[in-house]
Design a protein around this motif. Structure first.
Motif, PDB file in Angstrom:
ATOM      1  N   VAL A 247      -1.170  10.421 -15.401  1.00 36.52           N
ATOM      2  CA  VAL A 247      -1.674   9.081 -15.108  1.00 36.52           C
ATOM      3  C   VAL A 247      -2.060   8.994 -13.634  1.00 36.52           C
ATOM      4  O   VAL A 247      -1.234   9.250 -12.754  1.00 36.52           O
ATOM      5  N   LEU A 248      -3.313   8.643 -13.368  1.00 32.51           N
ATOM      6  CA  LEU A 248      -3.771   8.430 -12.000  1.00 32.51           C
ATOM      7  C   LEU A 248      -3.612   6.975 -11.582  1.00 32.51           C
ATOM      8  O   LEU A 248      -3.329   6.681 -10.427  1.00 32.51           O
ATOM      9  N   ASN A 249      -3.815   6.073 -12.523  1.00 33.14           N
ATOM     10  CA  ASN A 249      -3.622   4.652 -12.257  1.00 33.14           C
ATOM     11  C   ASN A 249      -3.538   3.921 -13.578  1.00 33.14           C
ATOM     12  O   ASN A 249      -3.951   4.448 -14.615  1.00 33.14           O
ATOM     13  N   MET A 250      -3.018   2.713 -13.548  1.00 36.15           N
ATOM     14  CA  MET A 250      -2.848   1.970 -14.789  1.00 36.15           C
ATOM     15  C   MET A 250      -2.789   0.478 -14.510  1.00 36.15           C
ATOM     16  O   MET A 250      -2.473   0.040 -13.404  1.00 36.15           O
ATOM     17  N   LEU A 251      -3.118  -0.275 -15.536  1.00 35.07           N
ATOM     18  CA  LEU A 251      -3.176  -1.722 -15.427  1.00 35.07           C
ATOM     19  C   LEU A 251      -2.840  -2.329 -16.774  1.00 35.07           C
ATOM     20  O   LEU A 251      -3.327  -1.866 -17.805  1.00 35.07           O
ATOM     21  N   LEU A 252      -1.985  -3.327 -16.777  1.00 40.65           N
ATOM     22  CA  LEU A 252      -1.716  -4.055 -18.008  1.00 40.65           C
ATOM     23  C   LEU A 252      -2.999  -4.738 -18.449  1.00 40.65           C
ATOM     24  O   LEU A 252      -3.599  -5.497 -17.690  1.00 40.65           O
ATOM     25  N   HIS A 253      -3.439  -4.465 -19.675  1.00 42.70           N
ATOM     26  CA  HIS A 253      -4.759  -4.914 -20.114  1.00 42.70           C
ATOM     27  C   HIS A 253      -4.902  -6.420 -20.092  1.00 42.70           C
ATOM     28  O   HIS A 253      -5.954  -6.956 -19.763  1.00 42.70           O
ATOM     29  N   LYS A 254      -3.842  -7.160 -20.406  1.00 42.21           N
ATOM     30  CA  LYS A 254      -3.911  -8.619 -20.426  1.00 42.21           C
ATOM     31  C   LYS A 254      -4.265  -9.173 -19.059  1.00 42.21           C
ATOM     32  O   LYS A 254      -4.909 -10.212 -18.945  1.00 42.21           O
ATOM     33  N   ALA A 255      -3.857  -8.434 -18.006  1.00 42.89           N
ATOM     34  CA  ALA A 255      -4.116  -8.928 -16.653  1.00 42.89           C
ATOM     35  C   ALA A 255      -5.598  -9.026 -16.355  1.00 42.89           C
ATOM     36  O   ALA A 255      -6.018  -9.775 -15.485  1.00 42.89           O
ATOM     37  N   MET A 256      -6.435  -8.269 -17.089  1.00 41.29           N
ATOM     38  CA  MET A 256      -7.868  -8.311 -16.843  1.00 41.29           C
ATOM     39  C   MET A 256      -8.466  -9.655 -17.226  1.00 41.29           C
ATOM     40  O   MET A 256      -9.560  -9.998 -16.802  1.00 41.29           O
ATOM     41  N   ASP A 257      -7.760 -10.431 -18.047  1.00 41.07           N
ATOM     42  CA  ASP A 257      -8.248 -11.749 -18.428  1.00 41.07           C
ATOM     43  C   ASP A 257      -7.807 -12.828 -17.458  1.00 41.07           C
ATOM     44  O   ASP A 257      -8.138 -13.991 -17.625  1.00 41.07           O
ATOM     45  N   ASN A 258      -7.033 -12.428 -16.433  1.00 39.42           N
ATOM     46  CA  ASN A 258      -6.419 -13.421 -15.560  1.00 39.42           C
ATOM     47  C   ASN A 258      -6.919 -13.338 -14.131  1.00 39.42           C
ATOM     48  O   ASN A 258      -6.177 -13.539 -13.191  1.00 39.42           O
ATOM     49  N   LEU A 259      -8.187 -12.993 -13.939  1.00 40.94           N
ATOM     50  CA  LEU A 259      -8.715 -12.852 -12.599  1.00 40.94           C
ATOM     51  C   LEU A 259      -8.847 -14.213 -11.933  1.00 40.94           C
ATOM     52  O   LEU A 259      -9.133 -15.214 -12.556  1.00 40.94           O
ATOM     53  N   GLY A 260      -8.634 -14.208 -10.621  1.00 40.61           N
ATOM     54  CA  GLY A 260      -8.896 -15.413  -9.860  1.00 40.61           C
ATOM     55  C   GLY A 260      -7.717 -16.334  -9.708  1.00 40.61           C
ATOM     56  O   GLY A 260      -7.863 -17.443  -9.230  1.00 40.61           O
ATOM     57  N   CYS A 261      -6.524 -15.901 -10.095  1.00 44.49           N
ATOM     58  CA  CYS A 261      -5.348 -16.761  -9.980  1.00 44.49           C
ATOM     59  C   CYS A 261      -4.686 -16.534  -8.640  1.00 44.49           C
ATOM     60  O   CYS A 261      -4.287 -15.424  -8.332  1.00 44.49           O
ATOM     61  N   SER A 262      -4.579 -17.572  -7.833  1.00 42.78           N
ATOM     62  CA  SER A 262      -3.965 -17.452  -6.518  1.00 42.78           C
ATOM     63  C   SER A 262      -2.616 -18.126  -6.520  1.00 42.78           C
ATOM     64  O   SER A 262      -2.474 -19.249  -6.983  1.00 42.78           O
ATOM     65  N   THR A 263      -1.595 -17.425  -6.039  1.00 42.03           N
ATOM     66  CA  THR A 263      -0.244 -17.965  -6.031  1.00 42.03           C
ATOM     67  C   THR A 263       0.375 -17.761  -4.664  1.00 42.03           C
ATOM     68  O   THR A 263      -0.223 -17.160  -3.786  1.00 42.03           O
ATOM     69  N   ALA A 264       1.581 -18.250  -4.502  1.00 39.95           N
ATOM     70  CA  ALA A 264       2.272 -18.077  -3.222  1.00 39.95           C
ATOM     71  C   ALA A 264       3.672 -17.569  -3.452  1.00 39.95           C
ATOM     72  O   ALA A 264       4.351 -17.981  -4.380  1.00 39.95           O
ATOM     73  N   ILE A 265       4.139 -16.645  -2.610  1.00 41.87           N
ATOM     74  CA  ILE A 265       5.483 -16.097  -2.685  1.00 41.87           C
ATOM     75  C   ILE A 265       6.270 -16.606  -1.493  1.00 41.87           C
ATOM     76  O   ILE A 265       5.968 -16.253  -0.359  1.00 41.87           O
TER      77      ILE A 265
END
Length: 281
Positions: A247-265
């Motif tokens: 594996v070179l890189n990976m991404l949870l597929h559902k996250a691709m539908d969630n672009l543009g969400c800005s949050t604060a930690i």
């Protein structure tokens, strides 16, 4: 984004993406305040964060730090909106983004195609080998494997640097889609993203003879789909050649539908843009 206007990427995985991630998505237009602990740190995008099995996230917590961030957010709403829209935080190079998402291959094609060595696949994952150590001892500078005890001082034969033997995450697992399955290996942060466990924790379990929590990990992986960039490599054993996959890189597929969400930690007083792909990739 913190009060110095620095943006950090936060990636949520597995159950955290489904639960707390869903709450964040519902409030993304308001730039919700979140408090997060138990995160993993990655060098991607100049420094980013990811959830693990021990991650705890509170959305819009009722604490003094959150109130301070709300006041700052209100005063700087235009600045935050412009910064997130600009996507300047994606200027750091990331090899995962070199392959367009419309080039996703079936596993059967990966097995059959020997013309290229890198593939993008959409798969599910399962850990099937309970007898593996889930870590290996490595050079702490170049990650080359070494047969040595923990913290043993030596000169690495690969990078020629004086170093100490340290544990690094390693997991052999199966990926599958409708066309077939493959055994692949993930190292470092990608292993942690699947298991939620650090190399030190895996080493402690191994040294104590304690069972690895395979059932809970597979339960967490069940039903999840990942986009993975994998490398196909030739390996020889005597006169016999076989292929290995990493594996070179990976991404949870559902996250691709969630672009543009800005949050604060609030732990780091950060406002985090939960974006993983810039447009057009």
């Amino acid at each position: 984004m913190n009060q110095e206007q620095s943006i950090v990427i936060l990636t949520l995985w597995n159950n955290v993406a489904e639960s707390e991630g869903g709450v964040i998505d519902e409030n993304d237009e308001d730039f919700p305040i979140i408090r997060a602990s138990g995160l993993a740190v990655s060098p991607h995008y100049g420094g980013s964060l990811g959830s693990t099995l021990s991650t705890v996230i509170l959305v819009n917590p009722q604490i003094p730090e959150a109130e301070n961030l709300k006041n700052w957010r209100q005063k700087n709403l235009k600045l935050i909106t412009e910064a997130v829209s600009a996507k300047d935080h994606f200027t750091h190079s990331d090899s995962f983004l070199d392959v367009p998402t419309n080039k996703i291959c079936a596993i059967a094609d990966v097995v059959a195609d020997n013309r290229v060595d890198k593939f993008l696949v959409r798969v599910q994952a399962m850990v099937t080998d309970p007898d593996q150590k889930f870590f290996y001892m490595s050079c702490e500078k170049c990650f080359s494997g070494v047969d040595a005890d923990f913290d043993y001082p030596y000169t690495c034969t690969s990078c020629k640097e004086f170093t100490h033997a340290k544990p690094r995450e390693k997991i052999l697992f199966s990926i599958f889609d409708g066309s077939g399955s493959l055994d692949v290996t993930a190292f470092g942060k990608h292993s942690t993203e699947l298991t939620g466990m650090s190399a030190s924790t895996c080493m402690e379990l191994y040294n104590e003879g304690a069972p690895f929590p395979l059932e809970s990990i597979n339960q967490s992986l069940s039903g999840q789909h990942y986009i993975m960039k994998i490398r196909k490599m030739e390996r020889y054993m005597g006169d016999s050649m076989h292929h290995q996959y990493v594996v070179l890189n990976m991404l949870l597929h559902k996250a691709m539908d969630n672009l543009g969400c800005s949050t604060a930690i609030t732990d780091a007083t950060l406002s985090v843009s939960k974006e993983l792909f810039p447009p057009g990739t």
